[in-house]
Structure formats: structure tokens, C-alpha cells
Design an enzyme around this catalytic site. Structure first.
Site, PDB file in Angstrom:
ATOM      1  N   THR A 158      77.283  29.565  29.829  1.00  0.00           N
ATOM      2  CA  THR A 158      76.209  29.806  28.860  1.00  0.00           C
ATOM      3  C   THR A 158      76.729  29.329  27.508  1.00  0.00           C
ATOM      4  O   THR A 158      76.630  28.163  27.196  1.00  0.00           O
ATOM      5  CB  THR A 158      75.788  31.290  28.851  1.00  0.00           C
ATOM      6  N   LYS A 184      82.822  32.485  34.259  1.00  0.00           N
ATOM      7  CA  LYS A 184      82.153  32.217  32.986  1.00  0.00           C
ATOM      8  C   LYS A 184      82.182  33.493  32.164  1.00  0.00           C
ATOM      9  O   LYS A 184      82.346  34.592  32.692  1.00  0.00           O
ATOM     10  CB  LYS A 184      80.712  31.775  33.200  1.00  0.00           C
ATOM     11  N   THR A 195      77.382  38.710  30.015  1.00  0.00           N
ATOM     12  CA  THR A 195      77.951  38.626  31.334  1.00  0.00           C
ATOM     13  C   THR A 195      79.176  37.782  31.563  1.00  0.00           C
ATOM     14  O   THR A 195      79.264  36.638  31.150  1.00  0.00           O
ATOM     15  CB  THR A 195      76.906  38.101  32.335  1.00  0.00           C
ATOM     16  N   GLU A 282      84.800  34.677  22.248  1.00  0.00           N
ATOM     17  CA  GLU A 282      83.970  34.300  21.108  1.00  0.00           C
ATOM     18  C   GLU A 282      84.806  34.210  19.843  1.00  0.00           C
ATOM     19  O   GLU A 282      85.279  35.219  19.331  1.00  0.00           O
ATOM     20  CB  GLU A 282      82.857  35.319  20.949  1.00  0.00           C
ATOM     21  N   ASN A 406      77.705  35.613  17.390  1.00  0.00           N
ATOM     22  CA  ASN A 406      76.858  36.721  17.816  1.00  0.00           C
ATOM     23  C   ASN A 406      75.681  36.958  16.894  1.00  0.00           C
ATOM     24  O   ASN A 406      74.663  37.514  17.300  1.00  0.00           O
ATOM     25  CB  ASN A 406      77.693  37.993  17.955  1.00  0.00           C
ATOM     26  N   SER A 411      68.944  31.881  18.047  1.00  0.00           N
ATOM     27  CA  SER A 411      68.196  31.127  17.040  1.00  0.00           C
ATOM     28  C   SER A 411      68.165  29.660  17.455  1.00  0.00           C
ATOM     29  O   SER A 411      68.782  29.257  18.421  1.00  0.00           O
ATOM     30  CB  SER A 411      68.838  31.276  15.677  1.00  0.00           C
TER      31      SER A 411
END
Lengths: 411, 411
Positions: A158, A184, A195, A282, A406, A411
Site C-alpha cells: 500500500t 507488507k 495492516t 513510516e 499519517n 489526500s
């Protein structure tokens, strides 16, 4: 920028006899994305799974649990994975959509719906676009090949920045076996492209009854020991597949020599895949190993390790390469061990002895701490001085980029 | 930019009869900063306190606990507060430094060291510069005045951007009483300029034996219900002082009418001060009230409220004004209520009914969620549908600025 993580070379990913993979663009959320993956298993494979403990578990997770229970994991013939929509927080309609997904794939394969496991990852609270998913299935099936592991790793991404796949070979019961897996995720929950998903397959032969235990034991030492932000997804799933093609006597116990050999190979892949999620966490700029030893039991070691790994203050200090190590002591102190004796605690940063007897080590120099903090990979080692148990957790730092990813998502 | 929080007007802060405050520059960590505050109490005051649950509690916290126990809170004559150094993680030498601080102030006041309470906030793991602190005491004492509450609020600031002080008047037992308080902090732990501190004084008359219970009850509904980042400081302290000057019959019980009147006035101030810490939270751009109702008991309501309030994903969504509300459902799901029935859960964002029966509410429109998310103050209301208990927690969002503040601190 992921920490020491490059895209895998397709040639390094060995096919697993009995597994074929196909990927297609179904336009689940956006057009022009490979967002639908099928994994087809020959008859006779054994499958085990571990799923999110989140009470708001997604519809596909509920269906996976049912189907694995119904056939005891011994009759699964296909996995179907979509990105773009988590099918979570979708109530009865979501459950129905997950079932219809299985129906559609089962019909095309000539198997029963209970022989299909569905997985979804993406936005929560939005309905699964079932028709588009169903319409994409023929293309995914037409694409199915044993060598498509890298395509699968890409197909389930993703907001991952790097596809995650790993393959090893090992000797089990006199036969050479292959273990290949993909994962992932970039956090226990990635934005709400939620996830973590992990799929590991081997052609080794394993008694079907052993698969649930095997999946749990692997998860406990791999995917259940990584954290980015402490959020647990509604869709987390980890699946282990044994296609039983390697021609050796089936593994009956994890304690047997062949069970240990197989477990070691599977764990190598599962742990690599789990750590890859942290390396691609992230906004991650550092890969942190938190090792807590000297505990009375494993549970309290984990408590302390997670308190450190989840502390936003510890994580921002790592991001800044700031040896602000009092923050680690503070996290140990609030981890919840009521009778913790701080006088017995030692803290090390790689080889540097930072704190002893609850205070700064007399030989500790700020420049030594600084030197370690600047590295992209750092081990925090805590000795609680209470016993012989130990646990290890892997995490990453907390950066500006985490907030950007995040905050800007959707957007 | 703090959320709806301006510096208090000095004239709005009523002196409390029996309390004088002095502030000085002691050069604890940096020169030219008001970093030393003394609060002098007339004989006859009653004092209660609540302190951090962190096992790595700072030396001054240990000394406060001893001194409050020794005199049962009925003979305290002075509080001394330094910023710049937390005196935490400093072992036996730190404890000795905290005791010497009390000795020095007691000698100058002609009281016993046990009648002094010490407080420190600042960097962990560094020794308290005792000589500089002691050298600063005479100037602080010379400065002591009843009207210096705003100076005190400024004197205990570390990286706070706004001094926090509040004052109310109330009628208790037929007398008019004053309640005035100050606080500091921008998180349960601020960088490692650690610590939330709160001091509330009243001239009301309270039986000394009631003070510990009063302090606990106030903290439970104010300072123990705010969170910025979930980190608990080594130095957190909340002190309630009753100077017993107001001339009414002493409050003997919190259940009596005068006890309830006093508690209401104290709670108004304590809650305002606690919420001010969140409004001035590190990088805060939104003030979030998380209200969980319909629980079987208060503990499980708190569990859910904190899971939401601590989720980095929920907090970044608030920062982005993104109605990514599946993240809230996910946090409810992993809060740890094992038998939670997601079908019974309702979620509201201010007046907007977002989710019902575990899924999106049929009338929910993204633009309604968006409208609320853009506000600087937002209430998240969750009904668990399991019982009659409820709890409220206050928090803020997670912004780029949070990372900057915590990554750049100490530089």
C-alpha cells in the site's frame, strides 16, 4: 528512506512447488494499480494462520478464521488479497462482501468457498467494491505463475516504499526444502491503509494438525515482536503454507530434529519479513533493537521492551541522534513492574555502558552515547537484574516524515 | 501555538492568605533565567500530595513522600522548586542533594528540614548543581510576596509557551474562600525537561487528615485525566495546600455540603490547570476531549479513552483535520476489552453520529466529519453499550512541531 532495505532481486526468490501467484489491476480504490493478488495452492497443502487481536477485526479476518477452522487448514486452495480497502468497520454488509469474494474465486477454480482465504488492506469504514474485485479475478488467475513472488510482494504493497520478500533453502528430513515469503506494512497499522500482512510458503511436508502451532510460534518470534507506532490493525494476518511437495516424511512435531530445522528456516524468513516492515516503517531513519534481559519472566521483559519501543520521547530522541538516555530510564520506570528495583538496572547502547545502579555510569561519556545514536542501526540493552528471562523487540524512530505520512494520507 | 490558552492577567490571580511566593535566578542550567521558586506557608497549613507512579521516581519526589508522611502534611512550611535539572536517575548523590536543598531552606527559615518539600524539573541523569541552588535561595526569599502567583507560574516553566495559573472564589461553610493554583508541563513528560507540576492553594480550613484523600480525588479528575504522549515523568507532582485562614469550621469530609463546595472550587482550578497543560501540549494545534460512556466500569472506559488518546494515528489524523475515523474504531478495538461487542458501539464527533453497530452510520457524510475535524476543539464520544460507567480524558493532536520540539531539545 527505509533503513538498510533494498528491493529484492526476483532471481533470489525461489518458487515453492505447489504455489502459483497471479496479480491484476482491479481498480479497487484507484485505477492503474496492481491491487489484486491471488495465490493458488495445489491440493494437499497445509495452512495455518494468526490474526489480529483487535476486537474490530475486519470481515476478511473473520472469514479466514471460519474457513481455517472448518477444514482444519488442510483443504485451502486459494488466497485472495486486495489493497485499497480494508473491509473493516463495515458490519454485516462487509462480511457478506468477503464471503462473495470467496464464492467468486471458488467458482472459477471449481472448489468450495470454504477453501478460499480472503485478505484486505486499505481504508477502514468504506465498503468493499465487490463488483470491481470480482471483475479483476480472471486477469489475476490468467497471470498465475510459480515465479511471481516479487509481483506478489509488489501487489500487496500500500504505502510501503519497498516490496518485501525473502527466500531460503534448508535441509529437512533429508530433503532440500524451499521457504519463500512476502510481507507488507509499515507499522502495526499503516495510516489507515491499515495492516501488516505476511505470507510464508514452503514445499516442506508438515502434518496439517501442526500448522496452527507453527503459525503461532513463528509469529511470536517475528511479526509479534515488531512495532512502529503501537497501533494494532483490524486486518493483521500472518499465514504459513506447507505444500507438502518435498517428498520427505511429514514433520509431526516442532521439537523433532526435522521440526527444528524447518522452524529455523521459516523463522529466518518470517523474522526478515517482519524486520523489513520496521525498516520500511513510516518515516523510519533508524532501526532499533530493544533487548531486555534479566527479567523474572518473558512477559515483564516484553512490557519493558514495548514501553521503550512505544515511547514517543525515546523515538524522537533516536530520530535526533540525541543521547537523551534519561528518557529510556523513564520508560523502564513506567513500564508497570510494581516491585522494580531501579538500583539493579543496567542500560547499554550497543557496547556503551550508559547507566548502572539506577544512575549514570561513572565512565559514561556523552560523546560515546552520541557516536552510537548517530548509527542507522542501534541496540538498546537493558538488564533488569531480577532473573534469567529475556525478550527482543524491533522498532524504528519517530520522525517528521511519520507525521507527514499519517497526516497527509487519504489526500 | 497553544489552543485557546492565553497568559493569565496577574490581577485575576487572588492571593491566598498564608501563602507567599518568591522567585530568583539561580543559574541552575542556564544563566539569566528565573529558575528557582519558593512558596512559603504560614504555620498551621495542611498539605496533601500525589506523585508519579514511575519506578524511576526522582530524588525530590522521594523526599516529598518522606516529609509528607513524617508530619502527616500538617507541618509543612515551605516548597522549593527548581527548573533546569530533574534530579532524576541520579542515585544516592541525587537523594543527598535533595535533602541538602531542604536543609538549606529550613536553616534560613528557622524550621526543620522535614517541613520543606523539594521539586525539580529538567534534564534527567544529570547532577543537581546544589551550590548554585543554595546560593539562589536568599534572593528568592527576599522576593516573597502574597501577590506573586503569576511570577511563580512563570518561574516553574520549562519549555511551556504560556504560564498557567487560575484563581476562583467560592463560599464554603459560610465563609468566602480563595483557590489559586499554577501548573507547568506540556505532556506527561515534557522532552526530558520532564514533568508536570501542579500546586493549588486555598485559604479554606481543612482537617489535615483529609488532605491526602483530597489530593488524590482532585488528581483523579484533573491531572490524571490528561495526556499528551502517554509518557509518565519521573518527577510528576501535584500538591494541594489549605492554609486554614478563612475562619470557618474545618471541612472534615468531602461528602459534607461544605466539603462538596470546596471540592468543586478546587476541582475547577485543578482541571483548568490540567487542561492548560494539554492546550500548551508539545506542538498541539487541537484540544481533544475523549468521552467514553456505556462501559461496565470506569476502568474499561479509561482503557478505551487512553487507547484513543495515545494512538499516534488518531492524533495525526486530528492534526491533519482528516476525518479518518476508522482509526478511532481500530483503537477502540485494541484497547483490551476481551468481550467487547463491536455491534453495540456508537461513535460521535461532536454532534455527528459517525458509526453505529460497528460500522459507518448510514446518514454519516464525510463533509460533516470534515467540518468538526477542522475545529480547534473537538469531542470524541464513544458509547460502548455495555453499562452505565463513563470517563473523560483530555488530549491533543500529534504534529510536526511535537517531533521538532522533542528532537531538538537539549541542543
Amino acid at each position: 528512506m527505509p533503513v538498510h532495505l533494498s528491493p529484492p532481486d526476483a532471481a533470489s526468490l525461489h518458487p515453492v512447488s505447489g504455489v502459483r501467484i497471479g496479480v491484476a489491476e482491479a481498480g479497487i480504490r484507484k485505477a492503474g494499480r496492481k491491487d489484486l493478488t491471488v495465490m493458488l495452492l495445489d491440493e494437499g497443502a497445509s495452512v495455518g494462520g494468526v490474526f489480529t487481536q483487535n476486537r474490530f477485526c475486519a470481515a476478511p479476518v473473520q472469514v479466514c478464521r471460519e474457513h481455517l477452522t472448518a477444514g482444519a487448514g488442510a483443504d485451502i486452495r486459494a488466497l485472495v488479497i486486495n489493497t485499497g480497502c480494508a473491509n473493516a468497520g463495515t458490519g454485516a454488509a462487509g462480511l457478506e462482501a468477503a464471503r462473495r469474494t470467496c464464492d467468486a474465486l471458488a467458482a472459477q477454480l471449481g472448489v468450495r468457498p470454504q477453501q478460499v482465504l480472503p485478505f484486505s488492506t486499505g481504508v477502514i469504514l468504506e465498503p468493499l467494491p465487490l463488483e470491481r474485485l470480482q471483475a479483476g479475478l480472471p486477469a489475476a488467475l490468467a497471470d498465475a505463475q510459480p515465479a511471481h513472488w516479487l509481483k506478489a510482494a509488489e501487489g500487496i504493497m500500500t504505502t510501503d516504499t519497498v516490496p518485501k520478500a525473502r527466500s531460503v533453502k534448508a535441509s529437512v528430513g533429508g530433503a532440500q526444502v524451499t521457504v519463500t515469503g512476502i510481507s507488507k506494512g509499515a507499522g502495526m497499522i499503516r495510516p489507515n491503509m491499515a495492516t501488516m500482512l505476511g505470507f510464508v510458503a514452503t514445499d516442506a511436508c508438515v502434518a496439517p494438525g501442526l500448522m496452527p502451532q507453527l503459525a503461532r510460534a513463528l509469529a511470536e518470534s517475528s511479526f509479534n515482536r515488531v512495532t512502529v507506532d503501537g497501533d494494532t490493525s483490524t486486518n493483521d494476518s500472518f499465514i504459513v503454507i506447507a505444500t507438502n511437495k518435498a517428498g520427505h516424511a511429514p514433520v509431526q512435531s516442532l521439537q523433532s530434529p526435522e521440526g527444528q530445522a524447518l522452524f529455523a528456516a521459516l523463522l529466518e524468513v518470517a523474522r526478515w519479513l517482519a524486520q523489513a516492515i520496521v525498516r520500511d516503517g513510516e518515516g523510519a531513519t533508524k532501526f532499533i533493537t530493544v533487548q531486555v534481559e534479566g527479567g523474572q519472566n518473558a512477559a515483564e521483559c516484553r512490557q519493558v521492551a514495548y514501553a521503550i519501543a512505544h515511547s514517543p520521547l525515546v523515538k524522537t530522541a533516536f530520530f535526533a541522534s540525541d543521547p537523551n538516555l534519561g528518557r529510556i530510564l523513564a520508560a523502564i520506570g513506567y513500564a508497570g513492574i510494581a516491585d522494580l528495583d531501579t538500583e539493579k538496572i543496567d542500560l547499554y547502547l550497543d557496547g556503551v555502558h550508559v547507566a548502572t545502579r539506577g544512575g549514570r555510569h561513572p565512565d559514561y561519556r556523552e560523546e560515546d552515547g552520541q557516536r552510537v545514536m548517530k548509527q542507522p542501526e542501534i541496540t538498546v540493552r537493558v538488564n533488569l537484574g531480577r532473573g534469567a528471562a529475556s525478550e527482543t523487540v524491533w522498532t524504528c524512530d519517530l520522525s517528521h516524515e511519520y507525521v507527514s505520512i499519517n497526516a497527509d494520507y487519504r489526500s
